[in-house]
Structures are given as C-alpha cells and as structure tokens.
Design a protein around this motif. Sequence first.
Motif, PDB file in Angstrom:
ATOM      1  N   VAL A 147       0.739  -1.442   0.375  1.00 36.79           N
ATOM      2  CA  VAL A 147       0.066   0.408   0.462  1.00 36.79           C
ATOM      3  C   VAL A 147       1.158   0.961  -0.745  1.00 36.79           C
ATOM      4  CG1 VAL A 147      -1.453   1.574   1.022  1.00 36.79           C
ATOM      5  CG2 VAL A 147      -1.525  -0.884   1.368  1.00 36.79           C
ATOM      6  N   LYS A 148       0.347   2.067  -1.315  1.00 36.25           N
ATOM      7  CA  LYS A 148       1.562   3.159  -1.371  1.00 36.25           C
ATOM      8  C   LYS A 148       0.475   4.441  -1.177  1.00 36.25           C
ATOM      9  CE  LYS A 148       4.393   1.033  -3.159  1.00 36.25           C
ATOM     10  NZ  LYS A 148       5.931   0.757  -2.069  1.00 36.25           N
ATOM     11  N   ARG A 201      -2.063  -1.268  -7.826  1.00 30.19           N
ATOM     12  CA  ARG A 201      -1.809  -1.247  -6.535  1.00 30.19           C
ATOM     13  C   ARG A 201      -2.861  -0.131  -5.573  1.00 30.19           C
ATOM     14  NH1 ARG A 201       3.961  -2.440  -6.536  1.00 30.19           N
ATOM     15  NH2 ARG A 201       3.995  -2.290  -3.732  1.00 30.19           N
ATOM     16  N   LEU A 202      -3.141  -0.151  -3.915  1.00 27.04           N
ATOM     17  CA  LEU A 202      -3.844   0.801  -3.931  1.00 27.04           C
ATOM     18  C   LEU A 202      -2.664   1.533  -3.152  1.00 27.04           C
ATOM     19  CD1 LEU A 202      -6.228   1.357  -2.237  1.00 27.04           C
ATOM     20  CD2 LEU A 202      -5.088   0.090  -0.104  1.00 27.04           C
ATOM     21  N   LEU A 204      -3.036   5.634  -1.324  1.00 24.66           N
ATOM     22  CA  LEU A 204      -3.667   6.600  -0.065  1.00 24.66           C
ATOM     23  C   LEU A 204      -3.207   7.824  -0.600  1.00 24.66           C
ATOM     24  CD1 LEU A 204      -4.436   3.588   2.886  1.00 24.66           C
ATOM     25  CD2 LEU A 204      -6.152   4.191   0.595  1.00 24.66           C
TER      26      LEU A 204
END
Length: 237
Positions: A147-148, A201-202, A204
């Motif tokens: 998670v980025k 990719r997730l 945020l």
Amino acid sequence: MRMAVAGGTGMVGRHVVALAREAGHEVVVISRADGVDLTTGAGLDEALTGVDAVIDVTNIETLSRRKAIDFFETTTRTLLAAEERSHVRHHVVLSIVGVDRVDSGYYAGKRRQEELALAGPVPATVLRATQFHEFAAQMLGRVPGPVKVVPAMLSRPVAASEVAAELVRLAEGPAQGRATDLAGPEVLKMPAMVRRLVPGRLVLTVPAGRAMSGGGLLPVGDFRRGEVTFDEWLAAR
C-alpha cells in the motif's frame, strides 16, 4: 568552458554532467566519490582550478529544518569561498518553484541556499524548477509495502533532463540573479502520478498542507515550459 558540477553523481547531476559534455564543455564532478567534500572543503580548491562556472545541484534528504539549513548553509558558504579564491565567474543554483510559499523544513534550507548565493561574492543565477517526473518514483521507494501512501501535492512536473539542459544553458551565459522559473507542460496531482507508475496497486492520499495541495508549488506569472509530459517520460522509462 570548464564547468564544475557540485552533486554531479546525483539524479539531476548525472544529467547535467552528460549534457555539458555533449555541448563540448570540460566537466569536473564535485562529490565525495571524486575526492571532494563540500562540508569540509577538502579537495575543493584543486577541483575548481581553471573552472569558469559552477552548477550546484547538491541535495540532502531530510524533513528537518535544522539539518536542511545546516547542510545548505555549510555547503554553499564553502563552495562560494572556494570559487572566489579560484576566480570562478558564475555560480548557478538549482532551487524549487514555490520555495518561498511552502514553509517546510527542507524548503527553509533551500531558501537559505538561495539567499547566500545571491548575496555572495560570485555572480550567481538561481533556477527554480518544479518537482521532477522522477520524484514520483522516488516517493515509491520511500514507502515500503504493497500500500502506497502519497501526499496530495499539486505540481507541474518536469523532466530532470530538461532541468539539466536549462542549468547548462544558464551556466554558459552571464549571471541573471533569479532566472525565469522552469515547469512542466501539465498540472498533475502526485497520487495520480504514482498510480500510473504502479497500476493496480492501492495508493492512499494523505493531506499535504494547504500550500502544497492548493497550488503553492505551481509557477506564478511567466515561466519556461518543459515539453516532456509525465506519460511520455513514463513510456521512455
């Protein structure tokens, strides 16, 4: 010309060195790897022998105001003193668009660097550029895991190679003080750039402060416009 590039082994510095050599200039790389220490001045006088212009793209990765100011003040004072002794005719500094509107610790260091250069003993030019396309990839490397988390920065990203070309062009001419800002061809949000780098990719988004998210990093008034879009840079990468 004989040019010296302080920070010539870094991301922008490598572009500057390559483009200056392509233009026919003799280039001296100033870095610890090449036996020169800008914090102590060791090896600097020898490196600047016969140099006409210095391009300063040195950098430190820190969010600390104290560390940023200490680094840029020390390296700039050391560099300018050595340039004066060596009769260097032009000192060129890379800075950041919005450095006077965004009050971060790192930007405080860059503001101090600008002040010292423009008030120093060697005629100087300061080029403010927007964030590089490469900044999105650098940000990915700082956030481990699937998670980025990316700040909601609004920028007009520009290719590091275009920034380097402008620095070399400015170094070839007389000192200008504050040069015209350089920015990319389109306004983008940093989370959107990161999503294009890692599709699927997730990513945020977190707040980045009113100045960074509300246009404080965008050029105001006239500016030189880079040509390479983020998608073009991404395709070439």
